[in-house]
Design a protein around this motif. Sequence first.
Motif, PDB file in Angstrom:
ATOM      1  N   VAL A   1       0.841  -1.194   0.000  1.00  0.00           N
ATOM      2  CA  VAL A   1       0.000   0.000   0.000  1.00  0.00           C
ATOM      3  C   VAL A   1       0.876   1.243   0.000  1.00  0.00           C
ATOM      4  CG1 VAL A   1      -1.932  -1.120   1.175  1.00  0.00           C
ATOM      5  CG2 VAL A   1      -0.150  -0.023   2.524  1.00  0.00           C
ATOM      6  N   GLY A   2       0.333   2.329  -0.539  1.00  0.00           N
ATOM      7  CA  GLY A   2       1.052   3.588  -0.541  1.00  0.00           C
ATOM      8  C   GLY A   2       1.070   4.216   0.840  1.00  0.00           C
ATOM      9  N   GLU A   3       1.887   5.246   0.984  1.00  0.00           N
ATOM     10  CA  GLU A   3       2.070   5.882   2.284  1.00  0.00           C
ATOM     11  C   GLU A   3       0.761   6.431   2.849  1.00  0.00           C
ATOM     12  OE1 GLU A   3       3.887   7.323   5.702  1.00  0.00           O
ATOM     13  OE2 GLU A   3       4.545   5.859   4.212  1.00  0.00           O
TER      14      GLU A   3
ATOM     15  N   VAL B   1      -4.756   3.252   7.452  1.00  0.00           N
ATOM     16  CA  VAL B   1      -4.988   1.979   8.136  1.00  0.00           C
ATOM     17  C   VAL B   1      -4.442   2.045   9.562  1.00  0.00           C
ATOM     18  CG1 VAL B   1      -4.453  -0.481   8.168  1.00  0.00           C
ATOM     19  CG2 VAL B   1      -5.018   0.626   6.011  1.00  0.00           C
ATOM     20  N   LEU B   2      -3.253   2.615   9.736  1.00  0.00           N
ATOM     21  CA  LEU B   2      -2.672   2.731  11.068  1.00  0.00           C
ATOM     22  C   LEU B   2      -3.555   3.581  11.984  1.00  0.00           C
ATOM     23  CD1 LEU B   2       1.120   3.212  10.187  1.00  0.00           C
ATOM     24  CD2 LEU B   2       0.098   1.255  11.363  1.00  0.00           C
TER      25      LEU B   2
ATOM     26  N   LEU C   1      -6.513   1.466  12.966  1.00  0.00           N
ATOM     27  CA  LEU C   1      -6.118   0.453  13.947  1.00  0.00           C
ATOM     28  C   LEU C   1      -5.929   1.076  15.327  1.00  0.00           C
ATOM     29  CD1 LEU C   1      -3.566  -1.682  11.889  1.00  0.00           C
ATOM     30  CD2 LEU C   1      -5.894  -2.323  12.552  1.00  0.00           C
ATOM     31  N   ALA C   2      -5.377   2.290  15.358  1.00  0.00           N
ATOM     32  CA  ALA C   2      -5.208   2.986  16.637  1.00  0.00           C
ATOM     33  C   ALA C   2      -6.561   3.269  17.284  1.00  0.00           C
ATOM     34  CB  ALA C   2      -4.431   4.280  16.432  1.00  0.00           C
ATOM     35  N   ARG C   3      -7.575   3.494  16.461  1.00  0.00           N
ATOM     36  CA  ARG C   3      -8.915   3.742  16.997  1.00  0.00           C
ATOM     37  C   ARG C   3      -9.559   2.450  17.482  1.00  0.00           C
ATOM     38  NH1 ARG C   3     -14.180   3.581  15.696  1.00  0.00           N
ATOM     39  NH2 ARG C   3     -13.796   2.563  13.681  1.00  0.00           N
ATOM     40  N   LEU C   4      -9.374   1.370  16.719  1.00  0.00           N
ATOM     41  CA  LEU C   4     -10.010   0.093  17.049  1.00  0.00           C
ATOM     42  C   LEU C   4      -9.278  -0.654  18.156  1.00  0.00           C
ATOM     43  CD1 LEU C   4     -10.758  -1.111  13.412  1.00  0.00           C
ATOM     44  CD2 LEU C   4     -12.437  -0.292  15.083  1.00  0.00           C
TER      45      LEU C   4
ATOM     46  N   VAL D   1       1.282  -1.760  17.264  1.00  0.00           N
ATOM     47  CA  VAL D   1       1.029  -2.186  15.889  1.00  0.00           C
ATOM     48  C   VAL D   1       2.376  -2.319  15.194  1.00  0.00           C
ATOM     49  CG1 VAL D   1      -0.059  -1.648  13.683  1.00  0.00           C
ATOM     50  CG2 VAL D   1      -1.205  -1.032  15.828  1.00  0.00           C
ATOM     51  N   LEU D   2       2.666  -3.511  14.711  1.00  0.00           N
ATOM     52  CA  LEU D   2       3.949  -3.811  14.093  1.00  0.00           C
ATOM     53  C   LEU D   2       3.744  -3.990  12.599  1.00  0.00           C
ATOM     54  CD1 LEU D   2       6.941  -4.457  14.914  1.00  0.00           C
ATOM     55  CD2 LEU D   2       6.283  -6.857  14.809  1.00  0.00           C
ATOM     56  N   GLU D   3       4.415  -3.183  11.802  1.00  0.00           N
ATOM     57  CA  GLU D   3       4.334  -3.326  10.353  1.00  0.00           C
ATOM     58  C   GLU D   3       5.284  -4.428   9.899  1.00  0.00           C
ATOM     59  OE1 GLU D   3       4.241   0.451   8.123  1.00  0.00           O
ATOM     60  OE2 GLU D   3       4.292   1.419  10.098  1.00  0.00           O
ATOM     61  N   ALA D   4       4.830  -5.256   8.968  1.00  0.00           N
ATOM     62  CA  ALA D   4       5.633  -6.391   8.525  1.00  0.00           C
ATOM     63  C   ALA D   4       5.399  -6.664   7.046  1.00  0.00           C
ATOM     64  CB  ALA D   4       5.293  -7.637   9.347  1.00  0.00           C
TER      65      ALA D   4
END
Length: 363
Positions: A160-162, A168-169, A172-175, A181-184
């Motif tokens: 995905v683009g920046e 999405v991040l 995720l912070a809201r949910l 949260v670890l990006e991989a």
Amino acid sequence: MAKRQIPVIVLAGFLGSGKTTLLNHLLGHSGGSRIGVVVNDFGSIEIDAMSVAGQVDSMVSLGNGCLCCAVDTSELDGFLDKLARPAARIDVIVIEASGLAEPQELIRMILASDNESIVYGGLVEVVDAAEFARTRDRHPEIDRHLAIADLVVLNKADRVGEEDRRAVLDELARLAPGRPVLEAVHGRVDPELLFDRKPREQETPGAVRQLSFEDLVRDEAEHGHGCGTHDCGGDCAGGSPGHRHLHAAYDSVAFTAAEPMDPRRLMDFLDNRPEGLYRIKGFVHFGADGHRRTRYAVHAVGDFLRFYAAPWGRAEERLTQLVLIGTGIDADALRTALEGCRRVEPRDADENAMWGVLRYAQG
């Protein structure tokens, strides 16, 4: 010493998120640790014919000492007992949640287990960065899973683009507020984030052992064929120069104190853990009256917390030694907070202050 307990990690995520790729990655980079895996079937696990030692009932033994069993929910307790028995010498158990049960139900079963040899090791929710919105449309229950997750792995972050990645991040912070949260990419998460990985060097020098799955992975890498992990694309350590590091990043903070810790201050710190902090492990020296001879091992993952009380070894130095692991954590702020948990007057101990600790203590 405190009785050793085996952490049981629940690995969840909807179809296509990459949780099986992550699981295969853990199996391929376990070092000297022995992993017990619980799945619905063996088909999704990359078990090379050379690394299968034998099959008994629904359990497969892997050449690196790991064990894999295919079960349904009704069999879970029995197989956890099998994997936790001392003869199996398992260091960590990973349950892949696909088709077994709701993650919340699996967590409940682990926490309610009468088996004193296991302990909850956290819920890891794997999310497909590129398909997150569509996954929520198809499976709105993912919001509930994220809310109880201890660690979120944002997999396929390279797809995905920046701008979309940041969106999405933010969601995720809201949910999953406060959760790390670890990006991989391709499920490449450092096993040290999830469990204590033993180095291969702990094996007896010159010992003859069966060729393992990890040996096959290493051999592929050393001969320039990529890392051998599923869907790697050669983009990892061991490949050609210029390849990115094998694992997604995390932070580790060490803290040591010779002075006893104040129980109330430490419990206040533990009850208000900062965002991004995933695991805490180590030993605490409280030194309070009646507890001078007691060493407290601490195990925390997500919101789960447990202390294990045991006598200090005769020659063991009375120290507090902690390791804190997470993503995006402020190392200086953590050390400062823990420094503030030292007892200013070691002799002025309040016995009642230990009640908060003892609520979480075993042993």
